[in-house]
Design an enzyme around this catalytic site. Structure first.
Site, PDB file in Angstrom:
ATOM      1  N   SER A  50       0.848  -1.195   0.000  1.00 39.61           N
ATOM      2  CA  SER A  50       0.000   0.000   0.000  1.00 39.61           C
ATOM      3  C   SER A  50       0.886   1.249   0.000  1.00 39.61           C
ATOM      4  CB  SER A  50      -0.965  -0.022   1.189  1.00 39.61           C
ATOM      5  OG  SER A  50      -1.975   0.952   1.025  1.00 39.61           O
ATOM      6  N   ASP A 146      -7.545  -3.249  -7.918  1.00 43.77           N
ATOM      7  CA  ASP A 146      -7.157  -2.992  -6.529  1.00 43.77           C
ATOM      8  C   ASP A 146      -8.322  -2.366  -5.769  1.00 43.77           C
ATOM      9  OD1 ASP A 146      -4.470  -2.464  -4.718  1.00 43.77           O
ATOM     10  OD2 ASP A 146      -6.015  -0.950  -4.406  1.00 43.77           O
ATOM     11  N   HIS A 213      -6.311  -5.947  -1.990  1.00 43.22           N
ATOM     12  CA  HIS A 213      -5.315  -4.903  -1.749  1.00 43.22           C
ATOM     13  C   HIS A 213      -4.304  -5.473  -0.759  1.00 43.22           C
ATOM     14  CE1 HIS A 213      -3.777  -0.793  -1.482  1.00 43.22           C
ATOM     15  NE2 HIS A 213      -3.782  -0.888  -0.163  1.00 43.22           N
TER      16      HIS A 213
END
Length: 269
Positions: A50, A146, A213
């Site tokens: 991330s 995503d 994600h």
């Protein structure tokens, strides 16, 4: 002597804030790693997920410069390839957001000069513009769908005042036909951004079609019996073969919902 070193180096940008300027924290961790033998490393990976994955891209070349020239140094970004995408309103709320980050935190000085010398600093939060000038090999693990990007770049709440996308963002199976086509168009945007940003000589790609994600953070998704695959290859094997130069890996999954190996990943908090 340290022969192998895996560094989860989330300097300057820490999940989930995307803010920059924590130089003191970065120097402290660098000093600790250096004392533990980083200066003697033969193999090093800078990686993160991330915002940490974005940090791995932004600071990859800088990390390379800190290590011996003889060391094998590469970077791996998981779910950090945030694109300069168009949202459902036709604008780019994410660009405005990064602009606020730059103004609030004075981030420009901490972003790669190879990018900020050519364009506005907020655009240098987008890997598609930074990766073009990277010298260090980069492997991108990402979903073309995503879940963080669908929720915050494609259909952010700020441009969905009627909450028409609320259910779709929670579960793509709940999208209308029109919404699903918009999601498919976002995949097209994403793949274009990947091709714009990354060269072909030293890159690695493992791009799947799972609504997820941060997929590398657990054994269940990395290299377990039921881990997701792209091109019949689990991400752990793909990254390992690429890092040690056993084989290149550049695979992009077919469009959603084609991949039956997807597993549930809740890694956005």
């Amino acid at each position: 002597m340290v022969h192998h070193l895996l560094v989860m180096w989330q300097l300057l940008i820490r999940k989930p804030s995307f803010t920059t300027g924590e130089k003191g924290s970065g120097r402290l961790w660098l000093m600790i790693y250096w004392r533990k033998g980083m200066k003697n490393a033969r193999n090093a990976i800078l990686s993160g997920c991330s915002a940490g994955g974005l940090a791995a891209i932004l600071h990859c070349d800088r990390f390379r410069s800190l290590l011996p020239a003889s060391a094998r140094v590469k970077c791996v970004s998981d779910a950090g390839y945030f694109i300069h995408g168009t949202d459902i309103s036709g604008g780019s709320r994410i660009e405005s957001f990064f602009g606020q980050v730059v103004r609030t935190h004075g981030s420009a000085k901490n972003l790669p000069a190879s990018c900020t010398s050519k364009m506005r600093p907020e655009l240098c939060f987008f890997p598609q513009y930074v990766a073009q000038t990277m010298r260090t090999p980069l492997f991108v693990i990402n979903s073309a769908y995503d879940s963080w990007q669908i929720k915050n770049i494609l259909a952010p709440t700020a441009v969905d005042s009627k909450k028409e996308w609320k259910n779709c963002k929670l579960d793509l199976k709940k999208c209308s036909a029109t919404q699903l086509q918009t999601v498919q168009n976002y995949r097209t945007q994403f793949l274009k951004a990947v091709n714009i940003g990354l060269g072909t000589s030293s890159r690695g790609l493992w791009i799947n079609s799972c609504y997820a994600h941060c997929q590398s953070g657990s054994v269940s998704t990395w290299l377990a019996d039921k881990s997701p695959v792209v091109g019949n290859t689990k991400m752990g094997k793909a990254v390992g073969d690429w890092f040690y130069d056993r084989s290149a890996f550049e695979k992009i999954d077919c469009p959603y919902p084609c991949n039956p190996t997807c597993v549930s990943v809740d890694s956005e908090s």
